[in-house]
Design a protein around this motif. Sequence first.
Motif, PDB file in Angstrom:
ATOM      1  N   ALA A 309       0.851  -1.205   0.000  1.00 19.18           N
ATOM      2  CA  ALA A 309       0.000   0.000   0.000  1.00 19.18           C
ATOM      3  C   ALA A 309       0.881   1.248   0.000  1.00 19.18           C
ATOM      4  O   ALA A 309       0.622   2.216  -0.735  1.00 19.18           O
ATOM      5  CB  ALA A 309      -0.923  -0.005   1.211  1.00 19.18           C
ATOM      6  N   ALA A 310       1.943   1.232   0.803  1.00 15.82           N
ATOM      7  CA  ALA A 310       2.839   2.391   0.879  1.00 15.82           C
ATOM      8  C   ALA A 310       3.645   2.552  -0.412  1.00 15.82           C
ATOM      9  O   ALA A 310       3.807   3.666  -0.921  1.00 15.82           O
ATOM     10  CB  ALA A 310       3.775   2.245   2.071  1.00 15.82           C
ATOM     11  N   LEU A 311       4.133   1.435  -0.946  1.00 13.63           N
ATOM     12  CA  LEU A 311       4.869   1.480  -2.215  1.00 13.63           C
ATOM     13  C   LEU A 311       4.014   2.099  -3.312  1.00 13.63           C
ATOM     14  O   LEU A 311       4.448   2.987  -4.057  1.00 13.63           O
ATOM     15  CB  LEU A 311       5.232   0.049  -2.639  1.00 13.63           C
ATOM     16  N   SER A 312       2.796   1.622  -3.379  1.00 17.00           N
ATOM     17  CA  SER A 312       1.894   2.080  -4.422  1.00 17.00           C
ATOM     18  C   SER A 312       1.568   3.568  -4.253  1.00 17.00           C
ATOM     19  O   SER A 312       1.614   4.347  -5.209  1.00 17.00           O
ATOM     20  CB  SER A 312       0.614   1.231  -4.358  1.00 17.00           C
ATOM     21  N   TYR A 313       1.278   3.949  -3.009  1.00 16.70           N
ATOM     22  CA  TYR A 313       0.872   5.337  -2.748  1.00 16.70           C
ATOM     23  C   TYR A 313       2.015   6.305  -3.033  1.00 16.70           C
ATOM     24  O   TYR A 313       1.843   7.309  -3.724  1.00 16.70           O
ATOM     25  CB  TYR A 313       0.439   5.465  -1.283  1.00 16.70           C
ATOM     26  N   LEU A 314       3.180   5.977  -2.523  1.00 13.13           N
ATOM     27  CA  LEU A 314       4.297   6.909  -2.678  1.00 13.13           C
ATOM     28  C   LEU A 314       4.819   6.930  -4.112  1.00 13.13           C
ATOM     29  O   LEU A 314       5.255   7.973  -4.603  1.00 13.13           O
ATOM     30  CB  LEU A 314       5.415   6.552  -1.694  1.00 13.13           C
ATOM     31  N   SER A 315       4.747   5.794  -4.781  1.00 14.12           N
ATOM     32  CA  SER A 315       5.183   5.773  -6.180  1.00 14.12           C
ATOM     33  C   SER A 315       4.304   6.688  -7.020  1.00 14.12           C
ATOM     34  O   SER A 315       4.784   7.361  -7.929  1.00 14.12           O
ATOM     35  CB  SER A 315       5.124   4.348  -6.734  1.00 14.12           C
ATOM     36  N   SER A 316       3.009   6.706  -6.706  1.00 14.20           N
ATOM     37  CA  SER A 316       2.130   7.550  -7.516  1.00 14.20           C
ATOM     38  C   SER A 316       2.104   9.002  -7.041  1.00 14.20           C
ATOM     39  O   SER A 316       1.845   9.895  -7.822  1.00 14.20           O
ATOM     40  CB  SER A 316       0.714   6.966  -7.541  1.00 14.20           C
ATOM     41  N   HIS A 317       2.368   9.245  -5.754  1.00  9.87           N
ATOM     42  CA  HIS A 317       2.278  10.620  -5.257  1.00  9.87           C
ATOM     43  C   HIS A 317       3.616  11.356  -5.211  1.00  9.87           C
ATOM     44  O   HIS A 317       3.633  12.589  -5.226  1.00  9.87           O
ATOM     45  CB  HIS A 317       1.649  10.642  -3.855  1.00  9.87           C
ATOM     46  N   LEU A 318       4.718  10.627  -5.110  1.00  5.81           N
ATOM     47  CA  LEU A 318       6.014  11.307  -5.027  1.00  5.81           C
ATOM     48  C   LEU A 318       6.929  10.944  -6.193  1.00  5.81           C
ATOM     49  O   LEU A 318       7.534  11.809  -6.820  1.00  5.81           O
ATOM     50  CB  LEU A 318       6.720  10.958  -3.709  1.00  5.81           C
ATOM     51  N   GLY A 319       7.021   9.683  -6.469  1.00  5.52           N
ATOM     52  CA  GLY A 319       7.912   9.240  -7.539  1.00  5.52           C
ATOM     53  C   GLY A 319       8.197   7.762  -7.336  1.00  5.52           C
ATOM     54  O   GLY A 319       7.940   7.212  -6.269  1.00  5.52           O
ATOM     55  N   PRO A 320       8.742   7.103  -8.355  1.00  6.26           N
ATOM     56  CA  PRO A 320       8.933   5.652  -8.253  1.00  6.26           C
ATOM     57  C   PRO A 320       9.971   5.270  -7.203  1.00  6.26           C
ATOM     58  O   PRO A 320      10.898   6.036  -6.930  1.00  6.26           O
ATOM     59  CB  PRO A 320       9.403   5.255  -9.655  1.00  6.26           C
ATOM     60  N   TYR A 321       9.764   4.094  -6.626  1.00  2.75           N
ATOM     61  CA  TYR A 321      10.759   3.507  -5.726  1.00  2.75           C
ATOM     62  C   TYR A 321      11.802   2.842  -6.621  1.00  2.75           C
ATOM     63  O   TYR A 321      11.478   1.883  -7.331  1.00  2.75           O
ATOM     64  CB  TYR A 321      10.067   2.494  -4.813  1.00  2.75           C
ATOM     65  N   PRO A 322      13.036   3.330  -6.640  1.00  8.83           N
ATOM     66  CA  PRO A 322      13.968   2.886  -7.690  1.00  8.83           C
ATOM     67  C   PRO A 322      14.754   1.622  -7.362  1.00  8.83           C
ATOM     68  O   PRO A 322      15.529   1.161  -8.193  1.00  8.83           O
ATOM     69  CB  PRO A 322      14.915   4.081  -7.798  1.00  8.83           C
ATOM     70  N   TYR A 323      14.593   1.097  -6.166  1.00  6.79           N
ATOM     71  CA  TYR A 323      15.429  -0.042  -5.769  1.00  6.79           C
ATOM     72  C   TYR A 323      14.717  -1.360  -6.109  1.00  6.79           C
ATOM     73  O   TYR A 323      13.493  -1.427  -6.098  1.00  6.79           O
ATOM     74  CB  TYR A 323      15.708   0.014  -4.265  1.00  6.79           C
ATOM     75  N   PRO A 324      15.499  -2.398  -6.353  1.00  2.00           N
ATOM     76  CA  PRO A 324      14.865  -3.669  -6.748  1.00  2.00           C
ATOM     77  C   PRO A 324      14.359  -4.494  -5.571  1.00  2.00           C
ATOM     78  O   PRO A 324      13.718  -5.519  -5.780  1.00  2.00           O
ATOM     79  CB  PRO A 324      15.999  -4.409  -7.468  1.00  2.00           C
ATOM     80  N   SER A 325      14.663  -4.083  -4.344  1.00  2.00           N
ATOM     81  CA  SER A 325      14.297  -4.955  -3.225  1.00  2.00           C
ATOM     82  C   SER A 325      13.852  -4.145  -2.010  1.00  2.00           C
ATOM     83  O   SER A 325      14.165  -2.955  -1.888  1.00  2.00           O
ATOM     84  CB  SER A 325      15.505  -5.826  -2.816  1.00  2.00           C
ATOM     85  N   LEU A 326      13.129  -4.832  -1.158  1.00  2.00           N
ATOM     86  CA  LEU A 326      12.790  -4.285   0.162  1.00  2.00           C
ATOM     87  C   LEU A 326      12.764  -5.466   1.126  1.00  2.00           C
ATOM     88  O   LEU A 326      12.063  -6.454   0.900  1.00  2.00           O
ATOM     89  CB  LEU A 326      11.419  -3.600   0.147  1.00  2.00           C
ATOM     90  N   THR A 327      13.550  -5.356   2.184  1.00  5.43           N
ATOM     91  CA  THR A 327      13.577  -6.413   3.204  1.00  5.43           C
ATOM     92  C   THR A 327      12.863  -5.905   4.448  1.00  5.43           C
ATOM     93  O   THR A 327      13.148  -4.801   4.929  1.00  5.43           O
ATOM     94  CB  THR A 327      15.036  -6.801   3.544  1.00  5.43           C
TER      95      THR A 327
END
Lengths: 668, 298
Positions: A309-327
Motif C-alpha cells: 500500500a505504501a509502495l503504491s501510494y508513494l510511487s504515484s504521489h512522489l515518484g517511483p521507488y527505484p530499488y529492486p528490493s525491500l527487506t
Amino acid sequence: MFGREFPTLIPSMNIHLVLPISLILSSGLLAGPALGSALSPRIANYTIAVTLDVEGKTLEGHEELSWHNTSPDTITSLQFHLYLNGFRNKHSTFLRGRRGPSAELSPGDEGWIDLLSVISQENTDLTPAVRFVRPDDGNQDDSTVVEIPLARALLPGDSVVLAMRFRARLPRIRERTGYAGTFFMVAQWFPKIGVYEPAGFRGRQQGGWNCHQFHHATEFYADFGVYTVAITLPQHFVVGASGVQLAESPAGDSLKTVTFCAEDVHDFAWTASPDFVVVREQWRGVALRVLMQKQRLAQASRYTASAIAALSYLSSHLGPYPYPSLTIVDPAFRGSGAGGMEYPTLITTGTLWGMPDGVRFPEEVTVHEFTHQYWYGMVATNETEEAWMDEGLTTYYTARIMDETYGPTRSLLDLPGLRAGRGERDRSGYTRMRDPRCAPIAATTWKVKDPEFGRIVYYKTATMLATLERMIGRSAMDSVMRTYFGRWRFAHPAGRDLVATFNTLVPRLNPDRYGAGLDWFFEQILYDTVTCDFELESISTEPVQDPGGTTTRGATLDTLQSVALYTSAVTVCQRGSALLPTTVRVVFEDGKEVIEEWDGRSSSMLLRYTRPARVISAEVDPERRVLLDLNLLNNSRTTRPSNLPAWSFAARLGLILQSAVQLLAVAG
Amino acid sequence: MIWRCLLAGSRAARSFWSLAVLLYLANLLVMAAVVWILAWILAQSADSSPGLAILVDGYNATVFSDLAEQGLSYGRTVLGAFLVAAPLGVILTTALSGGTIAVLAAGKSRWSFWTFLAATIAYAGRFLRLLLLGMLLLLALGAVAAVLLIGLVAVAGWAPETEKGLLEIIGAGVVAFLLCAIVVWTAMDYARLWMVRHRARSSRQALMKAFRFVGMHPVAAGAIQLAGFTMVAGVAGAQLLFGIPWEMGTLEGIVAVVLVHQSAVLLRTGIRLGMIASQLTLVTALVPSGEQSTEPSA
C-alpha cells in the motif's frame, strides 16, 4: 583519549591490505546488479568483509572505502563515525542524553568498535595519526567520531581509497542495533565517513565536515555510494540486508559467506537469525522479502499488504521507488528494541503474537518505516540537525497512507467501541503536549534537550503539513511535494529548500490567495513556537426597538418589514499567538448560514448582524482546516445547547458499565 | 440430582419473575445514577459547543482528545465511573441477597415485599461481612498468584523467548486464579444459603461450612455453577452480536440497543435467581434437615 589508547589497542597491527576484499573483488561477485547506472553522486563507496562471532557477539571487519572529493576544497583529513562506541560506557554523549533506565549500561551489555588499522592507497599507515574528536560537546568520554589526517592533501575532484580493519562488539539490543539471543540486528556497525559540506551547501558559511557525535535523540546523515558487503556467519543463519544478495558460498567450518550489494544508498544494515522464516512477495519489479518470527508467521501478510500500500501510494504521489528490493524484518520478542527502524531498502517492524487485526500497529510501523525510504533514504536530509525533515514528513505521509488505506477514523484502531485514525493521533500527539511551545520544529535537533521535542519533530510537523494541505488544497500539496522530492532526491536539502519549493509553487497555483508566498506561515509554525487556539468567545442577541440600521462588517439587513429585528454579536478570538487566517460560520434561527473570512491578524474579531432572526450558533474554522488549533471544542458555541450528546455518551457508557457490574456482582 | 436442581431453578426463575424484576430495578437505579452524573460532568465540560454533538454520531477520537485536554480524560472518566458503580452494584446485590434467598426458601410464588425487605435488612450486615471475607480471600489468592508468576518470569530460566510463551505463562496463571476464584465464589453462594437456612451469624463459620459442602459435592455444585455461568455468558455473547452501544450512530439505534441491553440484564437477573434456587434445592436435598447451626438464632 584515542591518542593515548590507540597504540595499546593494536600491538601487532597488520598493515597489509585486506585479503578477503581482494578475493571478493577478483571473484567477479560484483557483476550482476552492481554498478548499474548511478542515481546518486556515489561519493562514499564501501567494500566490506565481516565475520560474525555468534558466541562473542563480535564482528571482525575489513573495510575498503573509496571517497570522492566533490567539493571545491582541498581536504587534509577525513572524519568517521564510530557509532557503536555510543554504548562503550555510560558516560558517552549518547547515554548521557538518556534518562532513567535507558541511561544505564549493565556490565556485559556494552557495545563498541575499535579501529585497528587505516592504510591509504599508497600503502601509508595512517593509524598512528588517528584521533578522536568531539565537535559537539567536548565530552572526553565520548569516542564516536575519529579524524584521520591524510598523508597527502586531497584536491577537488580527487579520490582516496582507505583500507581499514576494525573489531566491534554488538550491545544487547538497544535502540537500533545489537543482539538478543541468536537474533542480530547489525546497524551502524562499521567506520562510516561523515559528510564534507562545502561553503553554501545547506546554508553553510564555511566548508567543513558534518560529522556529529552520536546523540540519543538523533539519527544519521551520510553520503551516497555503493556498498558491497560479504558477511560470514554460521550456515544455519538466515541473513537479510540492505540491497540485493549477490552470492552465497560455503566458508568452511559450518560457516558461509553471503554477499550483498546496495547501490545509491547511504548506509548498510543487516540482520541474522537461525529462527527467521522467509516470506516473499513481489510488487512491480520490487522483491519483498519478509523475515518473520515463526510464531508470528500468520501476520506476514499484514506486513506485505501495508508495505505494498505504501509502495503504491508513494510511487504515484512522489515518484517511483527505484530499488529492486525491500527487506522487512520482524524482530525477535527479546529484540523488540530493534523494531521500528529504517535502513536503506531494509526496515524493521514490530508486532506481537495474537495482535488483533483491528490494532493496526504492525501496518502503521511498516508504512512509516517504508515511507522513510523516500525522505531518509532518497532525499537524505541531515537527521542530526533537521530531524523534522525526515521524521515529520514521514509521519505526515504515514497518516495519509494509513487513512486512505484503512479509513480516516479507524486507521489506527478499529475495535468494537474503540476507533481512532492515524491522522487524529498525529494531531493529538501535538495538542496534548505538556508544553507545545518547548522548541521550534526547525530547532537544531541534537541541541534540544526537552524530552518532548520528539513530539514536535514527529507530530507538530505532520500537523503543520496537514494544516497546510487543507489550506492550499490536496492537489497543490501533492504538486509541491512531488516537485520537492524530484528536485532534491539524492541531494541532501535543508529545511529552507522545502520552504522555497512551497514559496515557488504555491503562488503559481493559487496567486489570488498566496501570491506573496508562505513565509508568514513557516516563520510562525516552523521557525517559531507560536500556538493557535481559536475560540468562539460569545454570541449575544437583543431585539432592536427601532429597525433600520446595519452595523459593522458582514451585517445584512434582509428586510424592513414589520417583523421583529434582532442585533446579534459574535466574538471570535485567538487564544494563542499565531496569526492564521480562517473562516467563521454563523447560523441564524431561520436556517440561513453566513461564512465570514477572518484574516487572523488581530487577536479577536467582532461580527454584528441585524436581521429578523437571531444567531443561534457560530463556529470558527468549521471545515477544520487548521489542525494546529490546540482545542477544537471551543471553536463553536450555540445559544441553544443540547444535552443530547452528553446523555448519549453517558448512556452508552452506562450500558457497558451496567453489564460489567452485573457480571461482577455474581459474587454478591 | 443435578438435573432436578436445574429444573427446580428454572421453575423458580419463572415463578418468581416479579422478584427478578425487583432486583433488575435495583440494578437499574444504580446505573441511572451513574449515567446522570456522567451526563452532568460532560455537559459541564462543553455545555454550549456544537462540536460535542459529534458524540451523537459515535466515537470520535478528536473530540475525546480535546475533552481530555480540558481535563475530562476519557480513560479516567470510564475508570472513575466503574470504580464508583462496581462497588455500589456489588454491595446492593449482596445486600439484596438476604431477601432473595429468604423468599426463595419460603417457596411461595406469591411472596410479600415486606418479607423480602425484612430479610434483606436482617442479613445485609452479615452478607456484607461475608463479602468482605471473600474479597480478602480472593485478594490473597491473587497476590499469591502474582508473586508466583512474577517469581517464575523473573527467574532467568523461565524467561520466555517469545511473547507467545510469556502470554501462555500469564494465561495459565490467570486461568488457575479464575478456577480458584470460582471455588471461592461458589462457596460464598452456599455460605449465604447456610446463613439464611440456619439463621447463622458468623460469616467465617458459614464460609468454612460452605467450603466443606463444596468439597464434599464438587460435581453437583460445579455443574450448577457452570450451567449458570454458561447461560450468563450466552446472553452476554448474544448482546455483543446485536451490537455494542458505542457503535450505534443514530438515536433510533441507541434506543434499540438500550431495549435489547435491558432485556439482557433482566434475563441475566432471572438466570441468577434460577441459580440460587438450584443451589437451594441441592442444599436441601443433601444436607439433612437435622443439621443445625450451633449459633443462637437471629
